[in-house]
Design an enzyme around this catalytic site. Structure first.
Site, PDB file in Angstrom:
ATOM      1  N   THR A 107     -18.363   7.861  -2.094  1.00 32.99           N
ATOM      2  CA  THR A 107     -19.202   7.918  -0.785  1.00 32.99           C
ATOM      3  C   THR A 107     -19.062   8.545  -0.090  1.00 32.99           C
ATOM      4  O   THR A 107     -18.189   9.012   1.332  1.00 32.99           O
ATOM      5  CB  THR A 107     -19.682   6.862  -0.017  1.00 32.99           C
ATOM      6  OG1 THR A 107     -20.713   6.875   0.801  1.00 32.99           O
ATOM      7  CG2 THR A 107     -18.683   6.004   0.259  1.00 32.99           C
ATOM      8  N   ASP A 108     -20.238   9.443   0.966  1.00 35.21           N
ATOM      9  CA  ASP A 108     -20.396  10.614   1.530  1.00 35.21           C
ATOM     10  C   ASP A 108     -20.228   9.925   3.146  1.00 35.21           C
ATOM     11  O   ASP A 108     -19.467  10.434   3.742  1.00 35.21           O
ATOM     12  CB  ASP A 108     -22.270  11.175   1.542  1.00 35.21           C
ATOM     13  CG  ASP A 108     -23.186  10.282   1.913  1.00 35.21           C
ATOM     14  OD1 ASP A 108     -22.799   9.178   1.953  1.00 35.21           O
ATOM     15  OD2 ASP A 108     -23.980  10.712   2.337  1.00 35.21           O
ATOM     16  N   GLU A 109     -19.633   8.118   2.920  1.00 35.93           N
ATOM     17  CA  GLU A 109     -20.035   7.581   4.494  1.00 35.93           C
ATOM     18  C   GLU A 109     -18.629   8.057   4.770  1.00 35.93           C
ATOM     19  O   GLU A 109     -17.985   7.583   5.624  1.00 35.93           O
ATOM     20  CB  GLU A 109     -20.290   6.249   4.292  1.00 35.93           C
ATOM     21  CG  GLU A 109     -21.744   5.563   4.048  1.00 35.93           C
ATOM     22  CD  GLU A 109     -22.469   4.655   3.435  1.00 35.93           C
ATOM     23  OE1 GLU A 109     -21.297   4.443   4.704  1.00 35.93           O
ATOM     24  OE2 GLU A 109     -23.145   4.751   3.772  1.00 35.93           O
TER      25      GLU A 109
ATOM     26  N   TYR B   6     -16.759  -0.786   5.663  1.00 39.68           N
ATOM     27  CA  TYR B   6     -16.919  -0.721   4.171  1.00 39.68           C
ATOM     28  C   TYR B   6     -16.896   0.694   3.825  1.00 39.68           C
ATOM     29  O   TYR B   6     -15.178   1.177   2.871  1.00 39.68           O
ATOM     30  CB  TYR B   6     -18.374  -0.819   4.185  1.00 39.68           C
ATOM     31  CG  TYR B   6     -19.043   0.612   3.060  1.00 39.68           C
ATOM     32  CD1 TYR B   6     -18.429   0.309   1.553  1.00 39.68           C
ATOM     33  CD2 TYR B   6     -19.703   1.052   2.904  1.00 39.68           C
ATOM     34  CE1 TYR B   6     -19.066   0.541   0.410  1.00 39.68           C
ATOM     35  CE2 TYR B   6     -20.247   2.271   1.796  1.00 39.68           C
ATOM     36  CZ  TYR B   6     -19.969   1.698   0.522  1.00 39.68           C
ATOM     37  OH  TYR B   6     -19.837   2.565  -0.085  1.00 39.68           O
TER      38      TYR B   6
ATOM     39  N   LYS C 292     -13.236   2.166   1.537  1.00 40.51           N
ATOM     40  CA  LYS C 292     -13.480   3.483  -0.169  1.00 40.51           C
ATOM     41  C   LYS C 292     -12.322   4.450   0.492  1.00 40.51           C
ATOM     42  O   LYS C 292     -12.037   5.206  -0.096  1.00 40.51           O
ATOM     43  CB  LYS C 292     -15.049   3.928   0.310  1.00 40.51           C
ATOM     44  CG  LYS C 292     -16.059   3.033  -0.195  1.00 40.51           C
ATOM     45  CD  LYS C 292     -16.073   2.247  -1.568  1.00 40.51           C
ATOM     46  CE  LYS C 292     -15.963   3.173  -2.717  1.00 40.51           C
ATOM     47  NZ  LYS C 292     -16.481   2.845  -3.480  1.00 40.51           N
TER      48      LYS C 292
END
Ligand code: NAD
Ligand code: TDX
Length: 335
Positions: free
Chosen positions: A124-126, A148, A152
């Site tokens: 994810t970009d997060e 989260y 990741k």
């Protein structure tokens, strides 16, 4: 590459990806492994269930025996399985570490043992954290903000280490916020569409000025397919929709499409550690020949219509006390 394991294939993006792959590749066999957590839903796969090239196994990616049984019979793995909701990770991170880190490790071990041709990690970009101006490139350092995104990011680092140490043929995609059919109604867009349809408040965090880059789920599925077939082993690919929008813009857009009043917008306490803006530089995947095709205004209208047309799908999910209602009360009604 004929037999592809898709973990988390009963979730939002995974189920859309299964549909995309069955349509695109008539000779591939798709094997879904999914633990059917609150976010996994066999209804998402109802239209492919009888397909001769589709098989479903219920199982946990953190269970080495179960993973070994499945992985020994496949050529490639695409790992969508994860705990995915930032707010849930804030209330309790244990399942996130268990699945997004340990589950990834379990898959990597099996991929190494059974000499898998390709291991694609859906990230994810997060993992990059927030960026107020400009856009992150794949080589930028990871500065995740939530449990989260930290889980990741840890998964990504394990994946990279298996490439460097064991020559495992890995790939990683880091996409921006997906939206579209079959998204569990806890995420911003489906929560706000379904709450509006029920004439319930839309709980907007903070000042509503946080920015996300939205990608229609089918565009992300095509990008993942592209990276699986054309990506360079060991590399990371950012995937963005090129549709930066503030949360308040999206909220008003949904209300306008549904002809509902803005008085439903209800400001609530901000999410702790709320990232202000995400943005990724997608020139690397664009150089491979991929670009998003669905414009945001078209995609959001299609998405609103899908939820309007499938009330039985989302009402069943929102009716579940332990899965939806207990979390909703904990997250919103205490604020
Ligand atoms: P989702 O929450 O809708 O689905 C996750 C699926 O994984 C569910 O079917 C669930 O049952 C399954 N699962 C969870 N734990 C498992 C376990 N231990 N073993 C086996 N299966 C398990 O998620 P999504 O939105 O479809 O996201 C899919 C992937 O894409 C995730 O890895 C997520 O981090 C990533 N991602 C999502 C977005 C987004 O906007 N939704 C954006 C970027 C990246
Ligand atoms: O009730 C809400 N009110 C609100 O204002 C919810 C659920 C969200 N928001 C805000 C928070 C974010 O700024 O909307 C934005 C989007 O929130 P989410 O839908 O929870 O997505 P986000 O936190 O951006 O994370 C998502 O995108 C990246 C996915 O959940 C992740 O799995 C993915 O990795």
């Amino acid at each position: 590459m004929q037999k592809i394991l898709i973990t988390g294939g009963a979730g939002f993006i995974g189920s859309n990806f299964v549909r995309h792959m069955l349509n695109e590749y008539k000779s591939y066999r798709l094997i879904v492994l999914d633990a059917l957590t609150y976010a996994g839903n066999l209804e998402n796969l109802a239209d492919v269930w009888q397909h001769p090239n589709f098989i479903f196994y219920k199982g946990n990616i953190g269970d080495p025996d179960c993973v070994a049984n499945v992985v020994q019979n496949v050529d490639a793995i695409v790992n969508f399985a994860a705990e995915t909701h930032v707010d849930r990770s804030i209330h309790g991170a244990g399942n996130f570490v268990q699945t997004d880190v340990y589950g990834t490790f379990t898959l990597l071990e099996a991929a190494k043992k059974y000499k898998i041709e390709r291991y694609l990690q859906i990230s994810t970009d997060e993992v990059y954290g927030s960026i107020l101006e400009g856009a992150f490139q794949e080589t930028d350092p990871l500065r995740p903000s939530s449990p989260y995104s930290a889980s990741k990011a840890s998964g990504d680092m394990l994946v990279h280490s298996y490439y460097v140490t064991y020559d495992l043929p890995v790939l990683i995609t880091r996409s921006s916020n997906n939206y579209g059919p079959y998204q569990y109604p806890e995420k911003l867009i489906p929560l706000f569409i379904t709450n509006a349809l029920e004439n319930k408040p839309l709980p907007l965090y903070g000042d509503g000025q946080n920015v996300r880059d939205w990608i229609y789920v089918e565009d992300n599925c095509k990008a993942v397919d592209y990276v699986l077939h054309h990506g360079t082993i060991g590399e990371v690919y950012n995937i963005g929709g090129g549709n930066e929008r503030t949360n308040i813009y999206i909220t008003k857009k949904i209300l306008q499409l549904l002809d509902k009043p803005e008085s439903l917008i209800t400001p609530v306490k901000d999410r702790p550690g709320h990232d202000r803006r995400y943005a990724v530089d997608c020139s690397k995947i664009q150089a491979l020949g991929w670009k998003p095709q669905v414009d945001f205004e078209e995609g959001i209208a299609k998405t609103v219509h899908w939820y309007q047309d499938h009330p039985q799908w989302w009402m069943a999910l929102k009716a579940k006390k332990a899965d939806f209602q207990a979390f909703y009360r904990k997250n919103y009604e205490s604020s």
